[in-house]
Design a protein around this motif. Sequence first.
Motif, PDB file in Angstrom:
ATOM      1  N   SER A 197       0.528  -1.238  -0.194  1.00 33.11           N
ATOM      2  CA  SER A 197       0.271   0.219   0.373  1.00 33.11           C
ATOM      3  C   SER A 197       0.932   1.296  -0.030  1.00 33.11           C
ATOM      4  CB  SER A 197      -0.852   0.121   0.733  1.00 33.11           C
ATOM      5  OG  SER A 197      -1.625   1.244   1.328  1.00 33.11           O
ATOM      6  N   ARG A 198       1.671   1.112   0.930  1.00 35.07           N
ATOM      7  CA  ARG A 198       2.442   2.783   1.002  1.00 35.07           C
ATOM      8  C   ARG A 198       3.312   2.597  -0.078  1.00 35.07           C
ATOM      9  NH1 ARG A 198       7.993   3.423   2.887  1.00 35.07           N
ATOM     10  NH2 ARG A 198       8.965   1.044   3.083  1.00 35.07           N
ATOM     11  N   PHE A 199       4.136   1.534  -1.220  1.00 40.85           N
ATOM     12  CA  PHE A 199       4.852   1.752  -2.367  1.00 40.85           C
ATOM     13  C   PHE A 199       3.648   1.877  -3.367  1.00 40.85           C
ATOM     14  CE2 PHE A 199       8.120  -0.054  -0.209  1.00 40.85           C
ATOM     15  CZ  PHE A 199       9.765   0.847  -0.722  1.00 40.85           C
ATOM     16  N   VAL A 200       2.687   1.541  -3.394  1.00 40.23           N
ATOM     17  CA  VAL A 200       1.770   2.058  -4.653  1.00 40.23           C
ATOM     18  C   VAL A 200       1.088   3.881  -4.582  1.00 40.23           C
ATOM     19  CG1 VAL A 200      -0.769   1.914  -5.512  1.00 40.23           C
ATOM     20  CG2 VAL A 200       0.645  -0.069  -4.926  1.00 40.23           C
ATOM     21  N   THR A 201       1.249   3.964  -2.891  1.00 38.47           N
ATOM     22  CA  THR A 201       0.541   5.755  -2.809  1.00 38.47           C
ATOM     23  C   THR A 201       2.275   6.486  -2.817  1.00 38.47           C
ATOM     24  OG1 THR A 201      -0.512   5.122  -0.636  1.00 38.47           O
ATOM     25  CG2 THR A 201       0.111   7.249  -0.737  1.00 38.47           C
ATOM     26  N   ILE A 202       3.016   6.089  -3.558  1.00 42.70           N
ATOM     27  CA  ILE A 202       4.242   6.759  -3.641  1.00 42.70           C
ATOM     28  C   ILE A 202       4.234   6.380  -4.761  1.00 42.70           C
ATOM     29  CG2 ILE A 202       6.920   5.897  -4.067  1.00 42.70           C
ATOM     30  CD1 ILE A 202       6.503   5.481  -0.557  1.00 42.70           C
ATOM     31  N   ALA A 203       4.063   5.819  -5.482  1.00 41.98           N
ATOM     32  CA  ALA A 203       3.597   5.545  -7.616  1.00 41.98           C
ATOM     33  C   ALA A 203       2.196   6.199  -7.892  1.00 41.98           C
ATOM     34  CB  ALA A 203       3.309   4.064  -7.809  1.00 41.98           C
ATOM     35  N   MET A 204       1.286   6.750  -6.789  1.00 46.94           N
ATOM     36  CA  MET A 204       0.794   7.900  -7.854  1.00 46.94           C
ATOM     37  C   MET A 204       0.666   9.033  -7.275  1.00 46.94           C
ATOM     38  SD  MET A 204      -3.223   5.617  -5.035  1.00 46.94           S
ATOM     39  CE  MET A 204      -4.010   7.040  -6.315  1.00 46.94           C
ATOM     40  N   GLY A 205       1.718   9.594  -6.665  1.00 49.81           N
ATOM     41  CA  GLY A 205       2.734  10.721  -6.344  1.00 49.81           C
ATOM     42  C   GLY A 205       3.885  11.239  -7.135  1.00 49.81           C
ATOM     43  N   SER A 206       4.139   9.499  -7.493  1.00 53.08           N
ATOM     44  CA  SER A 206       5.161   9.932  -8.808  1.00 53.08           C
ATOM     45  C   SER A 206       3.902  10.577 -10.282  1.00 53.08           C
ATOM     46  CB  SER A 206       6.097   8.933  -8.961  1.00 53.08           C
ATOM     47  OG  SER A 206       6.908   9.277  -8.311  1.00 53.08           O
ATOM     48  N   SER A 207       3.251   9.615 -10.282  1.00 48.51           N
ATOM     49  CA  SER A 207       2.078   9.705 -12.015  1.00 48.51           C
ATOM     50  C   SER A 207       1.877  11.508 -11.367  1.00 48.51           C
ATOM     51  CB  SER A 207       1.215   8.252 -11.326  1.00 48.51           C
ATOM     52  OG  SER A 207       0.365   9.158 -10.200  1.00 48.51           O
ATOM     53  N   ALA A 208       1.440  11.773 -10.720  1.00 50.70           N
ATOM     54  CA  ALA A 208       0.642  13.135 -10.332  1.00 50.70           C
ATOM     55  C   ALA A 208       2.373  14.338 -10.646  1.00 50.70           C
ATOM     56  CB  ALA A 208       0.096  13.869  -8.798  1.00 50.70           C
ATOM     57  N   GLU A 209       3.602  13.819 -10.491  1.00 48.38           N
ATOM     58  CA  GLU A 209       4.013  14.661 -10.596  1.00 48.38           C
ATOM     59  C   GLU A 209       4.472  14.677 -12.328  1.00 48.38           C
ATOM     60  OE1 GLU A 209       9.417  15.237  -9.421  1.00 48.38           O
ATOM     61  OE2 GLU A 209       8.189  13.365  -8.527  1.00 48.38           O
TER      62      GLU A 209
ATOM     63  N   GLN B  41      -2.596  12.341 -25.001  1.00 50.85           N
ATOM     64  CA  GLN B  41      -2.344  11.447 -25.179  1.00 50.85           C
ATOM     65  C   GLN B  41      -2.245   9.955 -23.691  1.00 50.85           C
ATOM     66  OE1 GLN B  41      -0.744   9.577 -28.804  1.00 50.85           O
ATOM     67  NE2 GLN B  41      -2.370   9.956 -29.783  1.00 50.85           N
ATOM     68  N   LEU B  42      -0.374  11.131 -23.325  1.00 55.68           N
ATOM     69  CA  LEU B  42      -0.068  10.636 -22.097  1.00 55.68           C
ATOM     70  C   LEU B  42      -0.593  10.955 -21.087  1.00 55.68           C
ATOM     71  CD1 LEU B  42       2.530   9.976 -21.240  1.00 55.68           C
ATOM     72  CD2 LEU B  42       4.002  12.070 -21.939  1.00 55.68           C
ATOM     73  N   ASN B  43      -1.016  12.108 -21.165  1.00 56.71           N
ATOM     74  CA  ASN B  43      -1.891  12.617 -20.077  1.00 56.71           C
ATOM     75  C   ASN B  43      -3.064  11.593 -19.423  1.00 56.71           C
ATOM     76  OD1 ASN B  43      -1.899  14.667 -18.014  1.00 56.71           O
ATOM     77  ND2 ASN B  43      -4.415  15.366 -18.987  1.00 56.71           N
ATOM     78  N   GLN B  44      -4.095  11.217 -21.075  1.00 57.31           N
ATOM     79  CA  GLN B  44      -5.258  10.350 -20.160  1.00 57.31           C
ATOM     80  C   GLN B  44      -4.826   8.948 -20.151  1.00 57.31           C
ATOM     81  OE1 GLN B  44      -7.386   9.945 -24.656  1.00 57.31           O
ATOM     82  NE2 GLN B  44      -7.946   8.162 -23.445  1.00 57.31           N
ATOM     83  N   GLU B  45      -3.277   8.632 -20.306  1.00 58.71           N
ATOM     84  CA  GLU B  45      -2.741   7.623 -19.596  1.00 58.71           C
ATOM     85  C   GLU B  45      -2.541   7.537 -18.759  1.00 58.71           C
ATOM     86  OE1 GLU B  45      -0.096   5.663 -22.493  1.00 58.71           O
ATOM     87  OE2 GLU B  45      -0.759   6.265 -24.068  1.00 58.71           O
ATOM     88  N   ILE B  46      -1.688   9.138 -18.280  1.00 61.30           N
ATOM     89  CA  ILE B  46      -1.272   9.059 -17.283  1.00 61.30           C
ATOM     90  C   ILE B  46      -2.589   9.354 -15.553  1.00 61.30           C
ATOM     91  CG2 ILE B  46      -0.565  10.613 -14.597  1.00 61.30           C
ATOM     92  CD1 ILE B  46       1.603  11.629 -17.743  1.00 61.30           C
ATOM     93  N   VAL B  47      -3.812   9.235 -15.944  1.00 61.93           N
ATOM     94  CA  VAL B  47      -4.540   9.646 -15.326  1.00 61.93           C
ATOM     95  C   VAL B  47      -5.379   8.427 -15.192  1.00 61.93           C
ATOM     96  CG1 VAL B  47      -7.177  10.730 -15.433  1.00 61.93           C
ATOM     97  CG2 VAL B  47      -5.034  12.029 -15.715  1.00 61.93           C
ATOM     98  N   GLU B  48      -5.377   8.022 -16.529  1.00 58.61           N
ATOM     99  CA  GLU B  48      -6.008   6.146 -16.750  1.00 58.61           C
ATOM    100  C   GLU B  48      -5.396   5.075 -15.445  1.00 58.61           C
ATOM    101  OE1 GLU B  48      -7.175   4.266 -19.887  1.00 58.61           O
ATOM    102  OE2 GLU B  48      -7.761   7.250 -20.810  1.00 58.61           O
TER     103      GLU B  48
END
Length: 143
Positions: free
Chosen positions: A63-75, A96-103
């Motif tokens: 859970s902690r590492f997926v949360t970090i991944a979510m933060g990196s995706s926002a960055e 295209q990239l933005n849509q993929e990131i958000v999904e």
Amino acid sequence: MINFKTLQIWERSHKIVLKVYALTNSFPNTENFGLTSQIRRSAVSVPSNIAEGCGRNSDGELSRFVTIAMGSSAELEYQNILSKDLGYISENDFNQLNQEIVEVRKMMNSFLDKVNKRKRTRKNLLLSLSFLIIISTFLYIYK
């Protein structure tokens, strides 16, 4: 442990990394140690953290590492906006990239909810078992 290569969130985030590397190849050389490096590191961080979390032995760490991944995706999402605003990528590539990131971030959020639910279920089960042991011991002693 979960095999990260079987997860759609890892597979899709890995494809985002490949796309980011392809897009940043055309960035100006002056950005090699700036935005090019930063956006690549943010992109790589997403599937890397998913993989690391899967390699850990608890849902809490996953859970902690997926949360970090979510933060990196926002960055990464912000750096994608910056790349477009600086004229380094086209509107089409941006979209295209933005849509993929958000999904992928939505998928990670759903995955995180499932992991946290499983974590709570296990915790409740352990509490219930502990309670049963205490009651059984009490009844045995005070028969």
